[in-house]
Design a protein around this motif. Structure first.
Motif, PDB file in Angstrom:
ATOM      1  N   ALA A 433       0.824  -1.206   0.000  1.00  0.00           N
ATOM      2  CA  ALA A 433       0.000   0.000   0.000  1.00  0.00           C
ATOM      3  C   ALA A 433       0.858   1.255   0.000  1.00  0.00           C
ATOM      4  O   ALA A 433       0.455   2.297  -0.534  1.00  0.00           O
ATOM      5  N   ALA A 434       2.039   1.156   0.602  1.00  0.00           N
ATOM      6  CA  ALA A 434       2.933   2.310   0.665  1.00  0.00           C
ATOM      7  C   ALA A 434       3.811   2.424  -0.575  1.00  0.00           C
ATOM      8  O   ALA A 434       4.595   3.373  -0.695  1.00  0.00           O
ATOM      9  N   GLY A 435       3.725   1.452  -1.484  1.00  0.00           N
ATOM     10  CA  GLY A 435       4.527   1.489  -2.706  1.00  0.00           C
ATOM     11  C   GLY A 435       5.999   1.271  -2.458  1.00  0.00           C
ATOM     12  O   GLY A 435       6.844   1.773  -3.200  1.00  0.00           O
ATOM     13  N   ILE A 436       6.334   0.497  -1.439  1.00  0.00           N
ATOM     14  CA  ILE A 436       7.747   0.261  -1.110  1.00  0.00           C
ATOM     15  C   ILE A 436       8.326  -0.765  -2.071  1.00  0.00           C
ATOM     16  O   ILE A 436       7.712  -1.792  -2.363  1.00  0.00           O
ATOM     17  N   ASP A 437       9.536  -0.484  -2.595  1.00  0.00           N
ATOM     18  CA  ASP A 437      10.169  -1.313  -3.616  1.00  0.00           C
ATOM     19  C   ASP A 437      11.271  -2.202  -3.028  1.00  0.00           C
ATOM     20  O   ASP A 437      11.901  -1.870  -2.038  1.00  0.00           O
ATOM     21  N   LEU A 493      10.398   3.721   8.232  1.00  0.00           N
ATOM     22  CA  LEU A 493      11.821   3.409   8.326  1.00  0.00           C
ATOM     23  C   LEU A 493      12.327   2.800   7.025  1.00  0.00           C
ATOM     24  O   LEU A 493      13.362   3.202   6.493  1.00  0.00           O
ATOM     25  N   VAL A 494      11.577   1.819   6.501  1.00  0.00           N
ATOM     26  CA  VAL A 494      11.989   1.159   5.258  1.00  0.00           C
ATOM     27  C   VAL A 494      11.914   2.132   4.087  1.00  0.00           C
ATOM     28  O   VAL A 494      12.779   2.147   3.205  1.00  0.00           O
ATOM     29  N   ARG A 495      10.878   2.989   4.077  1.00  0.00           N
ATOM     30  CA  ARG A 495      10.743   3.966   2.996  1.00  0.00           C
ATOM     31  C   ARG A 495      11.935   4.935   2.965  1.00  0.00           C
ATOM     32  O   ARG A 495      12.519   5.211   1.924  1.00  0.00           O
ATOM     33  N   SER A 496      12.282   5.451   4.168  1.00  0.00           N
ATOM     34  CA  SER A 496      13.381   6.421   4.235  1.00  0.00           C
ATOM     35  C   SER A 496      14.700   5.778   3.841  1.00  0.00           C
ATOM     36  O   SER A 496      15.520   6.380   3.156  1.00  0.00           O
ATOM     37  N   ALA A 497      14.887   4.504   4.266  1.00  0.00           N
ATOM     38  CA  ALA A 497      16.119   3.804   3.887  1.00  0.00           C
ATOM     39  C   ALA A 497      16.151   3.550   2.387  1.00  0.00           C
ATOM     40  O   ALA A 497      17.198   3.626   1.744  1.00  0.00           O
ATOM     41  N   GLY A 498      14.976   3.259   1.789  1.00  0.00           N
ATOM     42  CA  GLY A 498      14.895   3.001   0.353  1.00  0.00           C
ATOM     43  C   GLY A 498      15.173   4.239  -0.467  1.00  0.00           C
ATOM     44  O   GLY A 498      15.775   4.178  -1.540  1.00  0.00           O
ATOM     45  N   GLU A 499      14.728   5.393   0.028  1.00  0.00           N
ATOM     46  CA  GLU A 499      14.966   6.634  -0.699  1.00  0.00           C
ATOM     47  C   GLU A 499      16.452   6.955  -0.781  1.00  0.00           C
ATOM     48  O   GLU A 499      16.949   7.487  -1.771  1.00  0.00           O
ATOM     49  N   GLU A 500      17.175   6.566   0.269  1.00  0.00           N
ATOM     50  CA  GLU A 500      18.617   6.813   0.253  1.00  0.00           C
ATOM     51  C   GLU A 500      19.326   5.838  -0.671  1.00  0.00           C
ATOM     52  O   GLU A 500      20.256   6.180  -1.387  1.00  0.00           O
ATOM     53  N   GLY A 501      18.854   4.552  -0.677  1.00  0.00           N
ATOM     54  CA  GLY A 501      19.533   3.534  -1.482  1.00  0.00           C
ATOM     55  C   GLY A 501      19.063   3.510  -2.917  1.00  0.00           C
ATOM     56  O   GLY A 501      19.815   3.220  -3.825  1.00  0.00           O
ATOM     57  N   SER A 503      15.741   2.190  -5.616  1.00  0.00           N
ATOM     58  CA  SER A 503      15.407   0.891  -6.192  1.00  0.00           C
ATOM     59  C   SER A 503      14.081   0.999  -6.895  1.00  0.00           C
ATOM     60  O   SER A 503      13.323   1.929  -6.687  1.00  0.00           O
ATOM     61  N   ALA A 504      13.723   0.010  -7.711  1.00  0.00           N
ATOM     62  CA  ALA A 504      12.433   0.034  -8.390  1.00  0.00           C
ATOM     63  C   ALA A 504      12.012  -1.373  -8.755  1.00  0.00           C
ATOM     64  O   ALA A 504      12.286  -1.856  -9.832  1.00  0.00           O
ATOM     65  N   SER A 505      11.390  -2.056  -7.798  1.00  0.00           N
ATOM     66  CA  SER A 505      10.797  -3.363  -8.070  1.00  0.00           C
ATOM     67  C   SER A 505       9.668  -3.570  -7.099  1.00  0.00           C
ATOM     68  O   SER A 505       9.332  -2.684  -6.337  1.00  0.00           O
ATOM     69  N   THR A 506       9.072  -4.732  -7.105  1.00  0.00           N
ATOM     70  CA  THR A 506       7.895  -4.957  -6.271  1.00  0.00           C
ATOM     71  C   THR A 506       8.252  -5.665  -4.986  1.00  0.00           C
ATOM     72  O   THR A 506       9.306  -6.287  -4.869  1.00  0.00           O
ATOM     73  N   VAL A 507       7.331  -5.573  -4.030  1.00  0.00           N
ATOM     74  CA  VAL A 507       7.515  -6.290  -2.770  1.00  0.00           C
ATOM     75  C   VAL A 507       7.457  -7.778  -3.043  1.00  0.00           C
ATOM     76  O   VAL A 507       6.595  -8.253  -3.773  1.00  0.00           O
ATOM     77  N   THR A 508       8.369  -8.523  -2.496  1.00  0.00           N
ATOM     78  CA  THR A 508       8.468  -9.955  -2.768  1.00  0.00           C
ATOM     79  C   THR A 508       7.996 -10.758  -1.579  1.00  0.00           C
ATOM     80  O   THR A 508       8.368 -10.462  -0.451  1.00  0.00           O
ATOM     81  N   GLU A 509       7.214 -11.776  -1.852  1.00  0.00           N
ATOM     82  CA  GLU A 509       6.803 -12.698  -0.790  1.00  0.00           C
ATOM     83  C   GLU A 509       7.656 -13.940  -0.903  1.00  0.00           C
ATOM     84  O   GLU A 509       7.533 -14.732  -1.832  1.00  0.00           O
TER      85      GLU A 509
END
Length: 675
Positions: A433-437, A493-501, A503-509
């Motif tokens: 829902a948050a669009g985290i990659d 936390l994950v979003r902010s870390a992702g913005e620094e690193g 990336s562009a893919s989908t959440v994986t199960e």
């Protein structure tokens, strides 16, 4: 033996003492209201006779004092102990056996007095129930139809008779001797002014939840014997219950503490002093072990004051609140008991203040260790605690930033199949829902954590174990698996870390790592059919009344067994799981399931769904839905994911609660059977 082995052995001993103390507490604590009632009757009669002299109603009521303490209270303890082992059948046999022990003790002592069989009840109640359970297991399924009641009634009656004889002749003599030895030891300590030294044992034992074995195994029986005598009170009831040391410690943190510890200390002081929940001050000691000196000094000061002024309580003060203490204090002890609380508070405050001030500069410059101390306290307790959870909420549960990009997230629990599967499902949905990659979310057993995690989420009581497996990861502790407030913090936390690193893919199960999983079998038509029948109408129940946790576990196991999913051993595996960590998920949902060792008891995957409209007290939390799980392989994990999605939505939970029939519930839950 290595240092690591020594630590492991010490931990095992601590856990064993905790379990023993918890079992004793489980027998005694429910009976405390009866002890309070006995104390109130005693106080009323004594006060009336002291101030008004002979008065027929008071003299008549006084006849209840002796039988209550000598017969009723031990028998209630025996009943509770028997219930804990084998429900009412065990309770009845345990009560009869304890009565035999009481009478045997009286017969041996003759006119020399009485010993109240609290310890005898704690032994005979559960022992007799355990023997009854083992006997019933011998002929289970072997009795001809129509003779079940006859066999059940006479087997229990005969065993009760045998255990009463055993109690009369074999158990009463050593217990009489033991009580005399313990009583003499207490008298020696009092006569030689050494009783304050008990604080050296009691105060550290409280912090590590080891005090129940001392308090309920020794102090309560001895105190009850002493209070029933001419003195009408006992100092022993105050050795552990005095709230002064904890109050002094929390006041010191309120003034001289730093960070989250200082912020939470005032609220904790109110809960501790007025509510009697002593465990809220334990994390403050654990974050700075030198403070043990402060609580020992305060405890010893209180005991010394009580001893010098010859004060005591009529009955145990449970919980250890100042309110409960003042309600139980003997008439001639009010001033002395209040003074002991004040002095113990002052001494603890003074010593703790010196310790805190001496390290204040280092504390201000270093990291705030309070959150870790709360987790350590919860782990020491061995089960969840809403009071400790509230303290943790006052501390920083999730760091604001991460040192590097977070791409591997594990949701870990003891087995890796129940709570972790549902929690991981909820977390994946929030990430999506948050669009985290580029984030992989996997549920695993703690023992199977591979050491490559960026972030690990666990129950509060399991965080220390997970941290040992993943020392380099960020660790987040949660209580409510369905809608834990920490999830939103994790997303940020994950979003902010992702913005620094970047990336562009989908959440994986990722595939779940289920330690109960056997070798994977080919997906045949039979396997598909088993999956489709994982929940049927016969496996759903609605009850308007409340139930105990034990009753709910029994019903869940029974439904699964009738569905052909498990054997009779699965119920005990469910109990063992709850003894390790609660399976309460949040939003009124509990998902009991077996331990890793119980995989042989699982024959097929199935769910049981029971709604208790009156609620179930689930280790301190309130459950409405109890969903039992039996899983072969990983076919149940997808179902758990769907259940998690349902129960994470409060609107959906409200619909489930309003369903009028089992058929309606099945329709609402029908998604769990869809492939």
């Amino acid at each position: 033996m290595t240092a690591s082995a020594d630590t492991t052995q010490t931990g095992r001993v601590r856990v064993a003492v905790q379990k023993f103390g918890s079992f004793l507490s489980g027998m005694v604590m429910p009976v405390i209201p009866a002890l309070i009632a006995w104390g109130i009757i005693t106080a009323i009669v004594v006060n009336i006779q002291e101030f008004y002299g002979a008065w027929t109603p008071a003299d008549a009521l006084s006849e209840a004092i002796g039988p209550m303490i000598h017969y009723m209270l031990p028998l209630l303890i025996a009943v509770q102990g028997g219930m804990m082992i084998y429900q009412m059948r065990g309770a009845v046999v345990g009560a009869v056996a304890t009565f035999g022990t009481i009478v045997g003790s009286d017969w041996l002592l003759g006119d020399e007095g009485q010993i109240h069989m609290f310890i005898g009840a704690m032994i005979m109640g559960p022992l007799s129930a355990w023997l009854m359970k083992k006997l019933d297991a011998l002929w289970e399924g072997k009795i001809k139809a129509g003779f079940e009641m006859l066999v059940n009634m006479f087997s229990a009656g005969i065993l009760a008779f045998i255990m009463a004889v055993v109690g009369f002749f074999l158990l009463a003599p050593p217990i009489n001797w033991l009580m005399e030895v313990l009583g003499s030891a207490v008298r020696f300590l009092v006569d030689n002014s050494l009783l304050p030294l008990t604080s050296i044992i009691i105060e550290p034992a409280k912090v590590f939840f080891l005090n129940n074995a001392i308090n309920h195994g020794v102090l309560t029986p001895l105190g009850a014997n002493e209070a029933s005598g001419e003195a009408g009170k006992s100092i022993l009831f105050l050795l552990e219950a005095n709230p002064g040391p904890g109050l002094g410690l929390l006041l010191a943190f309120s003034i001289f503490g730093v960070g989250a510890a200082k912020a939470t200390a005032p609220g904790a002081a109110i809960i501790h002093f007025l509510g009697g929940i002593h465990e809220v001050y334990f994390p403050y000691v654990l974050m700075k072990p030198a403070l043990l000196v402060a609580v020992i000094a305060g405890g010893a000061t209180g005991v010394t004051t009580n001893m010098l002024l010859d004060v005591g309580l009529r009955a145990p003060a449970a919980p250890g609140s100042i309110i409960a203490i003042l309600l139980q204090v003997a008439t001639d002890s009010v001033v002395g008991v209040i003074l002991s609380v004040i002095l113990s508070t002052a001494v603890t405050f003074a010593v703790a203040s010196v310790i805190l001030l001496s390290s204040r500069k280092r504390d201000l410059e270093g990291e705030d260790k309070f959150g870790a101390a709360v987790s350590k306290t919860a782990a020491a307790k061995g089960k969840s605690s809403s009071h400790l959870s509230n303290l943790a909420a006052g501390a920083a549960a999730v760091p604001a930033t991460a040192a590097q990009k977070i791409s591997t997230v594990y949701f870990a629990c003891d087995a890796g199949m129940g709570s972790s599967a549902m929690g991981a499902s909820v977390l994946r949905k929030k990430f999506a829902a948050a669009g985290i990659d580029d984030v992989t979310v996997t549920n695993k057993a703690i023992a199977a954590l591979p050491g490559d995690a960026d972030l690990v989420i666990t129950q509060k009581t399991l965080t220390d174990r997970a941290r040992a497996q993943e020392p380099e990861a960020i660790h987040v502790s949660v209580d409510n698996f369905m809608n834990a407030p920490e999830y939103d913090d994790v997303v940020e936390l994950v979003r902010s870390a992702g913005e620094e690193g970047g990336s562009a893919s989908t959440v994986t199960e990722a595939p779940a790592d289920v330690v109960t999983q056997p070798e994977a079998a080919p997906q045949t038509a039979t396997a598909v059919q088993t999956k489709n029948q994982i929940l049927t109408l016969n496996q759903i129940r609605i009850h308007s009344e409340a139930a105990t946790q034990e009753q709910a576990l029994q019903e869940a196991a029974s439904i699964l067994e009738n569905a052909g999913a498990v054997t009779g051993e699965y119920l005990q595996a469910m109990r063992d799981r709850e003894a390790t960590v609660s399976t309460f998920m949040g939003n009124g949902l509990a998902i009991p399931h077996g331990t890793n060792e119980a995989k042989a008891a699982v024959k097929a995957s199935a769910l049981s769904v029971v709604r208790y409209d009156g609620g179930v007290d689930w280790s301190g939390d309130q459950a409405t839905f109890v969903i039992g799980i039996a899983g072969v392989g990983d076919e149940h994990l997808e179902i758990l994911s769907r259940i998690a999605t349902l129960f994470a939505d409060e609107a959906e939970v409200a619909k489930l609660n309003n369903a009028a029939t089992e058929h309606e519930l099945l329709q609402m839950l029908s998604a769990v059977n869809e492939g």
